[in-house]
Scaffold this motif. Structure first.
Motif, PDB file in Angstrom:
ATOM      1  N   ILE A   1     -16.736 -38.771  15.141  1.00 30.06           N
ATOM      2  CA  ILE A   1     -15.714 -37.789  14.903  1.00 30.06           C
ATOM      3  C   ILE A   1     -14.259 -38.457  14.806  1.00 30.06           C
ATOM      4  N   LYS A   2     -14.187 -39.442  15.721  1.00 30.69           N
ATOM      5  CA  LYS A   2     -12.982 -40.395  15.666  1.00 30.69           C
ATOM      6  C   LYS A   2     -12.844 -41.040  14.408  1.00 30.69           C
ATOM      7  N   SER A   3     -14.057 -41.671  13.986  1.00 28.44           N
ATOM      8  CA  SER A   3     -14.342 -42.670  12.604  1.00 28.44           C
ATOM      9  C   SER A   3     -13.785 -41.908  11.323  1.00 28.44           C
ATOM     10  N   PHE A   4     -14.301 -40.640  11.571  1.00 29.49           N
ATOM     11  CA  PHE A   4     -14.004 -39.827  10.306  1.00 29.49           C
ATOM     12  C   PHE A   4     -13.016 -38.788  10.451  1.00 29.49           C
ATOM     13  N   THR A   5     -11.898 -39.351  11.018  1.00 29.92           N
ATOM     14  CA  THR A   5     -10.619 -38.712  11.175  1.00 29.92           C
ATOM     15  C   THR A   5     -10.141 -38.089   9.842  1.00 29.92           C
ATOM     16  N   GLU A   6     -10.099 -39.194   9.091  1.00 29.33           N
ATOM     17  CA  GLU A   6      -9.419 -38.965   7.618  1.00 29.33           C
ATOM     18  C   GLU A   6     -10.147 -38.213   6.507  1.00 29.33           C
ATOM     19  N   ALA A   7     -11.239 -37.638   7.001  1.00 25.08           N
ATOM     20  CA  ALA A   7     -11.846 -36.784   6.019  1.00 25.08           C
ATOM     21  C   ALA A   7     -11.365 -35.574   5.816  1.00 25.08           C
ATOM     22  N   LYS A   8     -11.645 -34.834   4.832  1.00 24.05           N
ATOM     23  CA  LYS A   8     -11.378 -33.340   4.592  1.00 24.05           C
ATOM     24  C   LYS A   8     -12.170 -32.396   5.339  1.00 24.05           C
ATOM     25  N   LEU A   9     -11.476 -31.843   6.638  1.00 25.34           N
ATOM     26  CA  LEU A   9     -12.347 -31.093   7.434  1.00 25.34           C
ATOM     27  C   LEU A   9     -11.702 -29.727   7.151  1.00 25.34           C
ATOM     28  N   LYS A  10     -12.467 -28.558   7.441  1.00 19.70           N
ATOM     29  CA  LYS A  10     -12.073 -27.354   7.380  1.00 19.70           C
ATOM     30  C   LYS A  10     -11.494 -26.924   8.866  1.00 19.70           C
ATOM     31  N   LYS A  11     -10.628 -25.966   8.658  1.00 18.44           N
ATOM     32  CA  LYS A  11      -9.973 -25.451   9.703  1.00 18.44           C
ATOM     33  C   LYS A  11     -10.906 -25.168  10.867  1.00 18.44           C
ATOM     34  N   ASP A  12     -11.778 -24.415  10.770  1.00 16.32           N
ATOM     35  CA  ASP A  12     -12.899 -23.915  11.839  1.00 16.32           C
ATOM     36  C   ASP A  12     -13.571 -25.241  12.340  1.00 16.32           C
ATOM     37  N   THR A  13     -13.858 -26.197  11.411  1.00 24.33           N
ATOM     38  CA  THR A  13     -14.254 -27.521  12.091  1.00 24.33           C
ATOM     39  C   THR A  13     -13.514 -28.098  13.133  1.00 24.33           C
ATOM     40  N   ILE A  14     -12.342 -28.500  12.594  1.00 20.02           N
ATOM     41  CA  ILE A  14     -11.230 -28.964  13.478  1.00 20.02           C
ATOM     42  C   ILE A  14     -11.148 -28.174  14.804  1.00 20.02           C
ATOM     43  N   ASN A  15     -10.999 -26.715  14.843  1.00 18.65           N
ATOM     44  CA  ASN A  15     -11.071 -25.854  15.960  1.00 18.65           C
ATOM     45  C   ASN A  15     -12.091 -26.236  16.816  1.00 18.65           C
ATOM     46  N   GLU A  16     -13.427 -26.345  16.158  1.00 21.59           N
ATOM     47  CA  GLU A  16     -14.504 -26.673  17.006  1.00 21.59           C
ATOM     48  C   GLU A  16     -14.463 -28.007  17.776  1.00 21.59           C
ATOM     49  N   ILE A  17     -14.145 -29.028  17.051  1.00 19.95           N
ATOM     50  CA  ILE A  17     -13.624 -30.354  17.596  1.00 19.95           C
ATOM     51  C   ILE A  17     -12.629 -30.279  18.678  1.00 19.95           C
ATOM     52  N   PHE A  18     -11.579 -29.471  18.568  1.00 22.60           N
ATOM     53  CA  PHE A  18     -10.636 -29.238  19.512  1.00 22.60           C
ATOM     54  C   PHE A  18     -11.322 -28.595  20.878  1.00 22.60           C
ATOM     55  N   LYS A  19     -11.931 -27.655  20.546  1.00 21.56           N
ATOM     56  CA  LYS A  19     -12.660 -26.816  21.753  1.00 21.56           C
ATOM     57  C   LYS A  19     -13.767 -27.838  22.740  1.00 21.56           C
ATOM     58  N   ILE A  20     -14.345 -28.630  22.057  1.00 19.04           N
ATOM     59  CA  ILE A  20     -15.529 -29.334  22.589  1.00 19.04           C
ATOM     60  C   ILE A  20     -14.710 -30.598  23.223  1.00 19.04           C
ATOM     61  N   THR A  21     -13.758 -31.320  22.513  1.00 12.89           N
ATOM     62  CA  THR A  21     -12.938 -32.412  23.373  1.00 12.89           C
ATOM     63  C   THR A  21     -12.174 -31.874  24.402  1.00 12.89           C
ATOM     64  N   MET A  22     -11.719 -30.654  24.382  1.00 15.30           N
ATOM     65  CA  MET A  22     -10.931 -29.996  25.706  1.00 15.30           C
ATOM     66  C   MET A  22     -11.636 -29.695  26.697  1.00 15.30           C
ATOM     67  N   ASP A  23     -12.983 -29.262  26.324  1.00 14.41           N
ATOM     68  CA  ASP A  23     -14.137 -28.866  27.291  1.00 14.41           C
ATOM     69  C   ASP A  23     -14.447 -30.092  28.491  1.00 14.41           C
ATOM     70  N   ILE A  24     -14.349 -31.278  27.610  1.00 15.61           N
ATOM     71  CA  ILE A  24     -14.882 -32.682  28.090  1.00 15.61           C
ATOM     72  C   ILE A  24     -13.494 -33.138  29.129  1.00 15.61           C
ATOM     73  N   LEU A  25     -12.381 -32.983  28.598  1.00 15.96           N
ATOM     74  CA  LEU A  25     -11.450 -33.418  29.073  1.00 15.96           C
ATOM     75  C   LEU A  25     -10.981 -32.622  30.342  1.00 15.96           C
ATOM     76  N   SER A  26     -11.359 -31.152  30.323  1.00 16.21           N
ATOM     77  CA  SER A  26     -11.105 -30.459  31.383  1.00 16.21           C
ATOM     78  C   SER A  26     -11.630 -30.866  32.715  1.00 16.21           C
ATOM     79  N   SER A  27     -12.973 -31.622  32.569  1.00 14.79           N
ATOM     80  CA  SER A  27     -13.545 -31.999  33.669  1.00 14.79           C
ATOM     81  C   SER A  27     -13.077 -33.537  34.412  1.00 14.79           C
ATOM     82  N   VAL A  28     -12.210 -33.961  33.688  1.00 14.83           N
ATOM     83  CA  VAL A  28     -11.761 -35.149  34.275  1.00 14.83           C
ATOM     84  C   VAL A  28     -11.619 -35.336  35.461  1.00 14.83           C
ATOM     85  N   GLN A  29     -10.557 -34.339  36.147  1.00 13.77           N
ATOM     86  CA  GLN A  29     -10.096 -34.613  37.544  1.00 13.77           C
ATOM     87  C   GLN A  29     -11.195 -33.679  38.546  1.00 13.77           C
TER      88      GLN A  29
END
Length: 225
Positions: free
Chosen positions: A74-102
């Motif tokens: 996902i990081k490697s393809f950051t500059e690709a033309k991604l749809k808004k719903d795809t970006i929102n899915e990425i936000f959700k999944i990365t947020m879920d992973i980061l929420s478990s950090v502590q």
């Protein structure tokens, strides 16, 4: 490139029969040619589908190293033309992973969490307009978790991630600035008080501590007025 992608496509069509290390290998290969794929037809028009059908599901794998690989893609393809719903899915999944950090003590999860922070930073920076609403709701928690992860891993890249968020989302950061300053201060004191010159990671810990002071300075620059 055509031969490489023909090989990759054939593999992806039969991926359910592949071993985890083979799956890791093919996505490593795809990530390696990311720059070329984002420039050339017909590949660049298919990258949203590739992200949605393969990279995002890979981030939910049972194998932690495959989750890290999906985030790295996902990081490697950051500059690709991604749809808004795809970006929102990425936000959700990365947020879920980061929420478990502590809330997790597993060292096995740290590389996944670091990749999640890097992927989220890259996507949010590249697609700022689409990220504004999400950041307004979540940036305080995101930065707190990244700061905690930075202290835990002594990873310099995370200091840069923190700085990027501060620069790209100043207005969203402002309401959380006081708490973040407290968090940075407490993490710095804890880190500075726990290291000694005999430690193997002494140099890295010192660099992380200095990076925290720089981060605090950057935060104060933002809210100075």
């Amino acid at each position: 490139l055509n031969q490489v992608m023909a090989f990759a496509q054939e593999f992806l069509q039969n991926m359910d029969k592949a071993a985890p290390e083979q799956i890791d290998g093919i996505f490593n290969l795809i990530g390696t040619v990311a720059d070329q794929l984002m420039k050339k037809k017909p590949y660049k028009g298919q990258l949203d589908i590739l992200t949605k059908q393969y990279f995002i599901p890979l981030c939910k794998s049972d194998q932690s190293y495959l989750r890290a690989r999906g985030l790295h893609c996902i990081k490697s393809f950051t500059e690709a033309k991604l749809k808004k719903d795809t970006i929102n899915e990425i936000f959700k999944i990365t947020m879920d992973i980061l929420s478990s950090v502590q809330n997790t003590n597993s060292d096995q999860e740290m590389p996944v969490q670091v990749e999640a922070a890097l992927a989220l930073s890259s996507i949010a920076s590249e697609h700022q307009e689409k990220a504004t609403s999400f950041m307004k709701k979540n940036i305080g928690q995101i930065l707190s978790n990244i700061l905690y992860l930075s202290t835990k891993t002594k990873n310099d890249d995370l200091q840069d991630v923190f700085k990027t968020f501060l620069e790209d989302f100043e207005e969203e950061v402002e309401p959380h600035a006081s708490k973040l300053a407290d968090d940075i201060t407490n993490q710095f004191i804890a880190l500075a008080g726990s290291i000694s010159e005999e430690d193997e990671n002494y140099d890295n810990a010192c660099l992380t501590a200095v990076g925290m002071l720089t981060t605090l300075e950057n935060l104060m620059d933002i809210v100075e007025e």
